[in-house]
Motif scaffolding. Structure first.
Motif, PDB file in Angstrom:
ATOM      1  N   THR A 197      10.567 -19.524 -41.343  1.00  0.00           N
ATOM      2  CA  THR A 197       9.489 -18.903 -41.925  1.00  0.00           C
ATOM      3  C   THR A 197       8.502 -19.949 -42.656  1.00  0.00           C
ATOM      4  O   THR A 197       9.055 -21.075 -42.872  1.00  0.00           O
ATOM      5  CB  THR A 197       9.991 -17.873 -43.080  1.00  0.00           C
ATOM      6  OG1 THR A 197       8.822 -17.378 -43.574  1.00  0.00           O
ATOM      7  CG2 THR A 197      10.837 -18.762 -44.073  1.00  0.00           C
ATOM      8  N   GLU A 198       7.381 -19.459 -42.375  1.00  0.00           N
ATOM      9  CA  GLU A 198       6.488 -20.465 -43.206  1.00  0.00           C
ATOM     10  C   GLU A 198       5.660 -19.798 -44.257  1.00  0.00           C
ATOM     11  O   GLU A 198       4.920 -20.252 -45.043  1.00  0.00           O
ATOM     12  CB  GLU A 198       5.405 -20.757 -42.266  1.00  0.00           C
ATOM     13  CG  GLU A 198       5.679 -21.695 -40.956  1.00  0.00           C
ATOM     14  CD  GLU A 198       6.147 -23.086 -41.455  1.00  0.00           C
ATOM     15  OE1 GLU A 198       5.621 -23.499 -42.448  1.00  0.00           O
ATOM     16  OE2 GLU A 198       6.673 -23.931 -40.748  1.00  0.00           O
ATOM     17  N   ASP A 199       6.006 -18.446 -44.395  1.00  0.00           N
ATOM     18  CA  ASP A 199       5.347 -17.582 -45.473  1.00  0.00           C
ATOM     19  C   ASP A 199       6.108 -18.081 -46.885  1.00  0.00           C
ATOM     20  O   ASP A 199       7.290 -18.021 -47.107  1.00  0.00           O
ATOM     21  CB  ASP A 199       5.601 -16.024 -45.279  1.00  0.00           C
ATOM     22  CG  ASP A 199       5.103 -15.427 -46.452  1.00  0.00           C
ATOM     23  OD1 ASP A 199       3.986 -15.069 -46.107  1.00  0.00           O
ATOM     24  OD2 ASP A 199       6.010 -14.956 -47.238  1.00  0.00           O
ATOM     25  N   ARG A 249      -4.795 -11.538 -47.272  1.00  0.00           N
ATOM     26  CA  ARG A 249      -3.787 -12.314 -46.189  1.00  0.00           C
ATOM     27  C   ARG A 249      -3.821 -13.752 -46.717  1.00  0.00           C
ATOM     28  O   ARG A 249      -4.513 -14.120 -47.499  1.00  0.00           O
ATOM     29  CB  ARG A 249      -4.247 -12.152 -44.923  1.00  0.00           C
ATOM     30  CG  ARG A 249      -4.578 -10.740 -44.366  1.00  0.00           C
ATOM     31  CD  ARG A 249      -4.897 -10.824 -42.915  1.00  0.00           C
ATOM     32  NE  ARG A 249      -6.066 -11.622 -42.619  1.00  0.00           N
ATOM     33  CZ  ARG A 249      -7.265 -11.031 -42.827  1.00  0.00           C
ATOM     34  NH1 ARG A 249      -7.653  -9.872 -42.908  1.00  0.00           N
ATOM     35  NH2 ARG A 249      -8.452 -11.903 -42.485  1.00  0.00           N
ATOM     36  N   VAL A 250      -2.665 -14.450 -45.939  1.00  0.00           N
ATOM     37  CA  VAL A 250      -2.431 -15.707 -46.504  1.00  0.00           C
ATOM     38  C   VAL A 250      -3.365 -16.799 -45.769  1.00  0.00           C
ATOM     39  O   VAL A 250      -3.934 -16.309 -44.349  1.00  0.00           O
ATOM     40  CB  VAL A 250      -1.050 -16.106 -45.852  1.00  0.00           C
ATOM     41  CG1 VAL A 250      -0.783 -17.498 -46.096  1.00  0.00           C
ATOM     42  CG2 VAL A 250      -0.106 -15.331 -46.319  1.00  0.00           C
ATOM     43  N   LEU A 289      -1.272 -22.548 -45.481  1.00  0.00           N
ATOM     44  CA  LEU A 289       0.059 -22.663 -44.979  1.00  0.00           C
ATOM     45  C   LEU A 289       0.154 -24.185 -44.340  1.00  0.00           C
ATOM     46  O   LEU A 289       1.269 -24.710 -44.477  1.00  0.00           O
ATOM     47  CB  LEU A 289       0.356 -21.570 -44.103  1.00  0.00           C
ATOM     48  CG  LEU A 289       0.552 -20.160 -44.461  1.00  0.00           C
ATOM     49  CD1 LEU A 289       0.610 -19.281 -43.207  1.00  0.00           C
ATOM     50  CD2 LEU A 289       1.688 -20.242 -45.281  1.00  0.00           C
ATOM     51  N   VAL A 318      10.295  -9.111 -49.305  1.00  0.00           N
ATOM     52  CA  VAL A 318       9.902 -10.055 -48.299  1.00  0.00           C
ATOM     53  C   VAL A 318      11.264 -10.799 -48.073  1.00  0.00           C
ATOM     54  O   VAL A 318      11.093 -11.678 -47.205  1.00  0.00           O
ATOM     55  CB  VAL A 318       8.779 -10.649 -48.928  1.00  0.00           C
ATOM     56  CG1 VAL A 318       7.581  -9.913 -49.319  1.00  0.00           C
ATOM     57  CG2 VAL A 318       9.055 -11.535 -49.987  1.00  0.00           C
ATOM     58  N   ARG A 372      -1.358 -16.308 -52.600  1.00  0.00           N
ATOM     59  CA  ARG A 372      -1.671 -15.024 -52.667  1.00  0.00           C
ATOM     60  C   ARG A 372      -0.736 -14.655 -53.910  1.00  0.00           C
ATOM     61  O   ARG A 372       0.348 -15.174 -54.083  1.00  0.00           O
ATOM     62  CB  ARG A 372      -1.430 -14.403 -51.519  1.00  0.00           C
ATOM     63  CG  ARG A 372       0.144 -13.964 -51.281  1.00  0.00           C
ATOM     64  CD  ARG A 372       0.130 -13.361 -49.901  1.00  0.00           C
ATOM     65  NE  ARG A 372       1.315 -12.840 -49.716  1.00  0.00           N
ATOM     66  CZ  ARG A 372       2.163 -13.483 -48.639  1.00  0.00           C
ATOM     67  NH1 ARG A 372       1.659 -14.965 -48.271  1.00  0.00           N
ATOM     68  NH2 ARG A 372       3.427 -13.110 -48.441  1.00  0.00           N
ATOM     69  N   ALA A 377       3.323 -20.527 -53.526  1.00  0.00           N
ATOM     70  CA  ALA A 377       3.192 -19.026 -53.136  1.00  0.00           C
ATOM     71  C   ALA A 377       2.115 -18.349 -54.135  1.00  0.00           C
ATOM     72  O   ALA A 377       1.234 -17.705 -53.265  1.00  0.00           O
ATOM     73  CB  ALA A 377       4.473 -18.307 -53.371  1.00  0.00           C
ATOM     74  N   TRP A 394       5.999 -16.980 -49.779  1.00  0.00           N
ATOM     75  CA  TRP A 394       6.880 -15.791 -50.847  1.00  0.00           C
ATOM     76  C   TRP A 394       8.267 -15.679 -50.102  1.00  0.00           C
ATOM     77  O   TRP A 394       9.254 -15.294 -50.932  1.00  0.00           O
ATOM     78  CB  TRP A 394       6.121 -14.503 -50.816  1.00  0.00           C
ATOM     79  CG  TRP A 394       5.051 -14.601 -51.743  1.00  0.00           C
ATOM     80  CD1 TRP A 394       3.706 -15.042 -51.485  1.00  0.00           C
ATOM     81  CD2 TRP A 394       5.116 -14.655 -53.153  1.00  0.00           C
ATOM     82  NE1 TRP A 394       3.003 -14.889 -52.753  1.00  0.00           N
ATOM     83  CE2 TRP A 394       3.720 -14.720 -54.104  1.00  0.00           C
ATOM     84  CE3 TRP A 394       6.219 -14.465 -54.207  1.00  0.00           C
ATOM     85  CZ2 TRP A 394       3.773 -14.755 -55.298  1.00  0.00           C
ATOM     86  CZ3 TRP A 394       6.171 -14.415 -55.463  1.00  0.00           C
ATOM     87  CH2 TRP A 394       4.795 -14.511 -56.106  1.00  0.00           C
ATOM     88  N   ALA A 395       8.124 -15.614 -48.648  1.00  0.00           N
ATOM     89  CA  ALA A 395       9.638 -15.692 -48.153  1.00  0.00           C
ATOM     90  C   ALA A 395      10.302 -16.673 -48.474  1.00  0.00           C
ATOM     91  O   ALA A 395      11.703 -16.405 -48.400  1.00  0.00           O
ATOM     92  CB  ALA A 395       9.493 -15.194 -46.570  1.00  0.00           C
ATOM     93  N   ARG A 396       9.696 -17.789 -48.475  1.00  0.00           N
ATOM     94  CA  ARG A 396      10.740 -19.050 -48.823  1.00  0.00           C
ATOM     95  C   ARG A 396      11.269 -19.040 -50.223  1.00  0.00           C
ATOM     96  O   ARG A 396      12.205 -19.432 -50.355  1.00  0.00           O
ATOM     97  CB  ARG A 396       9.831 -20.116 -48.468  1.00  0.00           C
ATOM     98  CG  ARG A 396       9.367 -20.556 -47.020  1.00  0.00           C
ATOM     99  CD  ARG A 396       8.643 -21.862 -46.749  1.00  0.00           C
ATOM    100  NE  ARG A 396       9.391 -22.739 -47.118  1.00  0.00           N
ATOM    101  CZ  ARG A 396      10.119 -23.553 -46.364  1.00  0.00           C
ATOM    102  NH1 ARG A 396      10.162 -23.077 -45.248  1.00  0.00           N
ATOM    103  NH2 ARG A 396      10.799 -24.614 -46.957  1.00  0.00           N
TER     104      ARG A 396
END
Length: 345
Positions: A176-178, A271-272, A277, A211, A259, A255, A180-182
């Motif tokens: 993952t690159e998101d 959106r991101v 990113l 997430v 956003r 993060a 918030w997920a990281r």
């Protein structure tokens, strides 16, 4: 409809990748479901991300690539072959006690586990990694145990669960690159009390829970299995807890800059930014290693007020609104290693 339009439509349809379910892919690759799940976890089988909570799927092109490898299916099955303590000890030519000791001090790390009939955790190790360790460290296989190893075992050291957690989280981070997920993956190793100390905002904690990525595949299992899984996911060593708290804080900083966490009145169109990113990927070299060194904080410098700032308001404070919990606090304060500074002292 003209011939050109018909040809263009057929070309567009053929450009859409053909994907199959996990069960169908495992059947075509002649893998057991556990072997297939482990191959996906290790990155040996590529998956297509799914949206809307659906299960990831496998491209037919990826299946064809694996089937074309020399020696298929053993070429794939051999990479996910695992061994328990008894079989692993036999492979290394040592006793089960010696093998367990090597695993407890972190010389070999488990990649998976299962529950036996007594609901006890049985760790599994990759056979390829065991053989590589035996070739790399022959002195630890034969002869008397080193003094350092005996001291660690007598002190009760057992890093099997910790190493399993680290491998699992690192694999999921690579998918993952998101931001918030990281951050959610780092937070998954902290219990609710530890998490609330680092992330004071309840909306952010709720967003992290929503997430957080899960393993790409894997069956739910029994209730007891899920309970054991939840216990094993939580860090239980002070060094590991500190490591996760610091990395969670750093991931949250990145993060929040991309956003904010959604809250009442949140605009779903937010959106991101892709360029953020990309820059976020370059900044990950500053992540704290597993054995954290002393954390240094840069001295605070007062910058001249910029446009729209009052005298005494710094650029650092302007990036973090005062209304957000933890705003203006240093890293050591935010991870719980230093008490916040108070003006009325």
């Amino acid at each position: 409809m003209t011939l050109t339009e018909t040809t263009g439509r057929h070309a567009a349809v053929s450009a859409v990748p053909v994907c199959v379910s996990a069960g169908r892919a495992a059947q075509e690759l002649t893998l057991k479901r556990g072997e297939f799940d482990l191959a996906v976890h290790l990155g040996l089988i590529g998956t297509e991300p799914a949206s809307g909570g659906a299960r990831p799927r496998i491209r037919q092109q990826e299946i064809d690539r694996l089937r074309a490898l020399p020696g298929f299916p053993e070429s794939v099955r051999g990479q996910v072959r695992t061994a328990g303590t008894a079989e692993g000890a036999t492979l290394l030519g040592v006793s089960t006690v010696r093998f367990t000791g090597l695993a407890r001090i972190g010389c070999i790390s488990p990649v998976a586990f299962y529950l036996n009939r007594y609901r006890a955790v049985v760790w599994l190790y990759l056979v390829d990694e065991l053989l590589a360790f035996a070739a790399r460290e022959p002195d630890l296989i034969a002869g008397k145990s080193p003094v350092g190893m005996r001291v660690m075992l007598e002190a009760g050291t057992d890093w099997r669960a910790r190493n399993w957690r680290s491998r699992r989280i690192d694999r999921l981070l690579g998918r993952t690159e998101d931001p918030w997920a990281r951050a959610a993956l780092q937070a998954s190793a902290l219990d609710p009390v530890q998490l609330a100390e680092v992330v004071e905002d309840p909306y952010e904690r709720a967003y992290l829970a929503r997430v957080r990525p899960d393993s790409a595949f894997g069956r739910p299992g029994s209730v007891s299995g899920r309970e054991v899984m939840m216990r094993l996911m939580l860090a239980d060593d002070p060094d590991e807890i500190l490591w996760r708290r610091v990395n969670l804080t750093l991931e949250l900083d990145q993060a929040r800059e991309i956003r904010p966490a959604p809250r009442p009145g949140y605009d779903p169109a937010l959106r991101v930014a892709p360029d953020r990113l990309a820059s976020d990927r370059l900044s990950r070299e500053h992540m704290v290693p597993e054995r954290p060194m002393a954390v240094r904080t840069a001295p605070h410098r007062t910058m001249p007020p910029g446009p729209g700032q009052r005298a005494g308001q710094t650029g650092r404070a302007s990036r973090r609104p005062a209304g957000r919990p933890g705003a203006g606090q240093g890293l050591l304060v935010r991870v719980g290693l230093r008490k916040p500074w108070r003006r009325d002292r």
